[in-house]
Design a protein around this motif. Sequence first.
Motif, short mmCIF file in Angstrom:
data_model
loop_
_atom_site.label_atom_id
_atom_site.label_comp_id
_atom_site.label_asym_id
_atom_site.label_seq_id
_atom_site.Cartn_x
_atom_site.Cartn_y
_atom_site.Cartn_z
N LEU A 23 -74.23 59.11 -36.93
CA LEU A 23 -74.87 60.03 -37.85
C LEU A 23 -75.68 59.28 -38.90
O LEU A 23 -76.81 59.63 -39.20
N HIS A 24 -75.07 58.25 -39.45
CA HIS A 24 -75.74 57.47 -40.47
C HIS A 24 -77.06 56.91 -39.95
O HIS A 24 -78.09 57.00 -40.59
N PHE A 25 -77.02 56.36 -38.76
CA PHE A 25 -78.23 55.74 -38.26
C PHE A 25 -79.34 56.76 -38.05
O PHE A 25 -80.47 56.56 -38.48
N PHE A 26 -79.03 57.85 -37.40
CA PHE A 26 -80.10 58.78 -37.06
C PHE A 26 -80.59 59.60 -38.26
O PHE A 26 -81.73 60.00 -38.31
N TYR A 27 -79.70 59.83 -39.20
CA TYR A 27 -80.09 60.65 -40.34
C TYR A 27 -80.60 59.86 -41.52
O TYR A 27 -81.35 60.33 -42.33
N LYS A 30 -90.47 61.49 -33.40
CA LYS A 30 -90.84 60.22 -32.79
C LYS A 30 -90.05 59.92 -31.51
O LYS A 30 -90.60 59.40 -30.55
N VAL A 31 -88.79 60.24 -31.52
CA VAL A 31 -87.98 59.88 -30.35
C VAL A 31 -87.77 61.04 -29.37
O VAL A 31 -87.28 60.84 -28.28
N GLY A 32 -88.14 62.22 -29.77
CA GLY A 32 -87.99 63.36 -28.87
C GLY A 32 -86.76 64.19 -29.17
O GLY A 32 -85.74 63.67 -29.62
N LEU A 33 -86.89 65.48 -28.90
CA LEU A 33 -85.81 66.41 -29.22
C LEU A 33 -84.56 66.18 -28.38
O LEU A 33 -83.46 66.46 -28.81
N GLU A 34 -84.77 65.64 -27.20
CA GLU A 34 -83.63 65.43 -26.30
C GLU A 34 -82.61 64.50 -26.96
O GLU A 34 -81.40 64.71 -26.85
N ILE A 35 -83.13 63.50 -27.64
CA ILE A 35 -82.23 62.54 -28.31
C ILE A 35 -81.45 63.25 -29.42
O ILE A 35 -80.26 63.04 -29.59
N ALA A 70 -70.32 58.14 -24.83
CA ALA A 70 -70.52 57.39 -26.08
C ALA A 70 -70.94 55.95 -25.81
O ALA A 70 -71.83 55.41 -26.49
N VAL A 71 -70.34 55.33 -24.82
CA VAL A 71 -70.70 53.93 -24.50
C VAL A 71 -72.17 53.88 -24.09
O VAL A 71 -72.94 53.02 -24.56
N GLU A 72 -72.54 54.83 -23.26
CA GLU A 72 -73.93 54.88 -22.79
C GLU A 72 -74.87 55.15 -23.97
O GLU A 72 -75.88 54.47 -24.15
N PHE A 73 -74.52 56.14 -24.78
CA PHE A 73 -75.40 56.53 -25.88
C PHE A 73 -75.54 55.42 -26.93
O PHE A 73 -76.62 55.18 -27.46
N SER A 74 -74.45 54.72 -27.21
CA SER A 74 -74.52 53.67 -28.25
C SER A 74 -75.43 52.53 -27.81
O SER A 74 -76.10 51.91 -28.62
N GLU A 111 -85.40 73.25 -34.81
CA GLU A 111 -86.06 72.28 -33.92
C GLU A 111 -85.23 72.08 -32.65
O GLU A 111 -85.75 71.94 -31.57
N LEU A 112 -83.92 72.04 -32.84
CA LEU A 112 -83.05 71.78 -31.69
C LEU A 112 -82.68 73.08 -30.96
O LEU A 112 -81.85 73.08 -30.08
N LYS A 113 -83.32 74.15 -31.40
CA LYS A 113 -83.11 75.47 -30.80
C LYS A 113 -81.64 75.89 -30.84
O LYS A 113 -81.10 76.44 -29.89
N LEU A 114 -80.99 75.57 -31.93
CA LEU A 114 -79.62 76.03 -32.13
C LEU A 114 -79.70 77.41 -32.78
O LEU A 114 -80.72 77.79 -33.33
#
Lengths: 487, 170
Positions: A107-111, A136-141, A193-197, B109-112
């Motif tokens: 959370l800290h990193f992305f926010y 910048k990184v896309g909504l999927e992330i 989580a391992v994959e995402f980190s 944005e995240l469509k929540l």
Amino acid sequence: MGERITIDPITRLEGHGKIEIFLDDNGDVKQAYFQIPELRGFEQFCVGRPAEEMPRITPRICGVCPTAHHMASTKTLDDLFKVEPTPTAKKLRELLYNIFTLEDHTLHFFYLGGPDFVVGPQAPAGERNILGVLGKVGLEIGGKVIRLRRECREIMTKMAGKVIHPVFGLPGGVSKGLTEEDRSGIEETAKFAVEFSQFALQLFDDIVLKNKEYVDLVVGDIYQHRTYYMGLVDENNKVNFYDGDLRVVDPNGKETAKFKARDYLDFISEHVEPWSYAKFPYLKKVGWKGFVDGEDSGVFRVAPLARLNASDGMATPLAQVQYEKMYETLGGKPSHHTLAFHWARLVECVQAAEQMLELAQDPEITNPDIRNIPTETPIEGIGVVEAPRGTLFHHYKTDEKGLITEANLIVATVNNNAAMCMSVEKAAKGLIKGGKVSDGLLNMVEMAFRPYDPCHACATHALPGEMPLVANIYNSKGELVETLNRP
Amino acid sequence: MPETIKTLILGLGNTLIRDDGVGIRVVRELKNHLPSSDNLHIEESSLFGLALIDLILGYDRVIILDAVKTGAHPVGYVHEVGVEELKGLPAAPSPHYTGLPSLLRLSRELKLDAPTQMQVLGIEVADPYSFGEEFTPELKEVFPRIVHRILEIINKTQSRTVDDSVPVNT
């Protein structure tokens, strides 16, 4: 709606997140202070209460890191009642703690850290937020961040009760074991989580490390301090969030102290300044020499980069790869670059995720033997954990019935207090010359203390607006000449 | 008011920190006056920042009660604040201070399933900084009046149509 009013957030948060800058006769910065708030009366509030209540009270001090307080408090009760948790109980605590660390760090990193880098330090303030990051990184992330966070919190709630009211740790163990069904659910999240980190580090690589401007900023002088570093390490001197010995390295990376939480008062003292309620911990054997860098100054730092600096490596293989890469890029260990705290935080995410998976796959984790019943009379207990923001100490004394007579906490933000003031001052010195204040001052100053992720306790939940920041600038006569508000 | 509007009344604060718990204490009182139904939920929480997202999703309208200390109004005064008035400080120095405006923008944005209407009722208090489970005498004295005032505001809001009520600007 009805009457339109403006609430001055600074008034609401008096003394919180306040920066005071004092200029000399030439209009250059003489000294700058960063004030963190302190809630009043905590010790009196605790005195007379049963020690067993502390793991339920301390998480409610503020909602930022309830699990860290709960765990530090639980470990303090182990020490107080002289009882060791069973092997399974210890693993369950570590599992919960790694999940918490992972969630908080991500959370800290992305926010927080993310906006400065991913969107760019020069981007308009209005874009330097999570939405700018997603742009910048896309909504999927963004969806993945939210998913990871939600799953982690659901697991924590299942294991320990409501996040802010945990009912998990008990002296000598935990209140609830894990069923096979719970375990397999945790394993699934852990794999994700391992994959995402690792993906997050790839993102950091692509967006930050491949951009010379950002790298120059990270390694630049304005965000650098040569200090001591402290963190918990395991028996192999590898990073550990939950348990171990406290290890201190000097600015050259040489071990200068290694001690048990119980002995912390032999190693750490607290300096007091008249302008701050919060104290300034320093290394007792080196001494307090003021807000200065170097080997002769007892100022130390805690939190992600400090933990990595104070260790010989990460405890898990994938995190170790990232650890080596980070130091290679930064020009060796220890690293004194404050902005690299953000990077170290992502490396720690990998370890937290790997340990989560490891523990979820541990055959002993579903063992029902989760509690040793204490039998000794309590007198005094000291416990420590690595909160996401750094080393957190709890220290209680009780009467023979186990009622609290004294309680002291040294929280991570306070451990970093001196270093944060130094970082703020250095940024201010770089941006104020001859009485001229650069427009970018507040953001540059924010970037200087944001890596530490200072926790402003009560300031946070009071009004669900944004955290305000104000900088007061005084001339050499001590007269207020300018007040800057963000934005 | 269409039947389908789902409303959440959410009390925030910390009941260990004197007056800071006023939002929570008020919603506990409201439960005696406003029967909970499928379309009206009354909750309390000590969470803040991004964590609030877990609480507010799935509702059409959210009314938040929280402590405020401006010093400019008497203790017990109820500030009515639209979400757009909390804006203006975009880059918070901690994710835990992620405010409602960003939270709502993010949810969209995240469509929540984020609420379309949001209002904050800030209750002026005397001491939200000291540990203690008791209110200050000043707040204690006016507490019944606060509950009354908030009921008034909520009833007024409930009787308005969707189009008239406080919109959330994103």
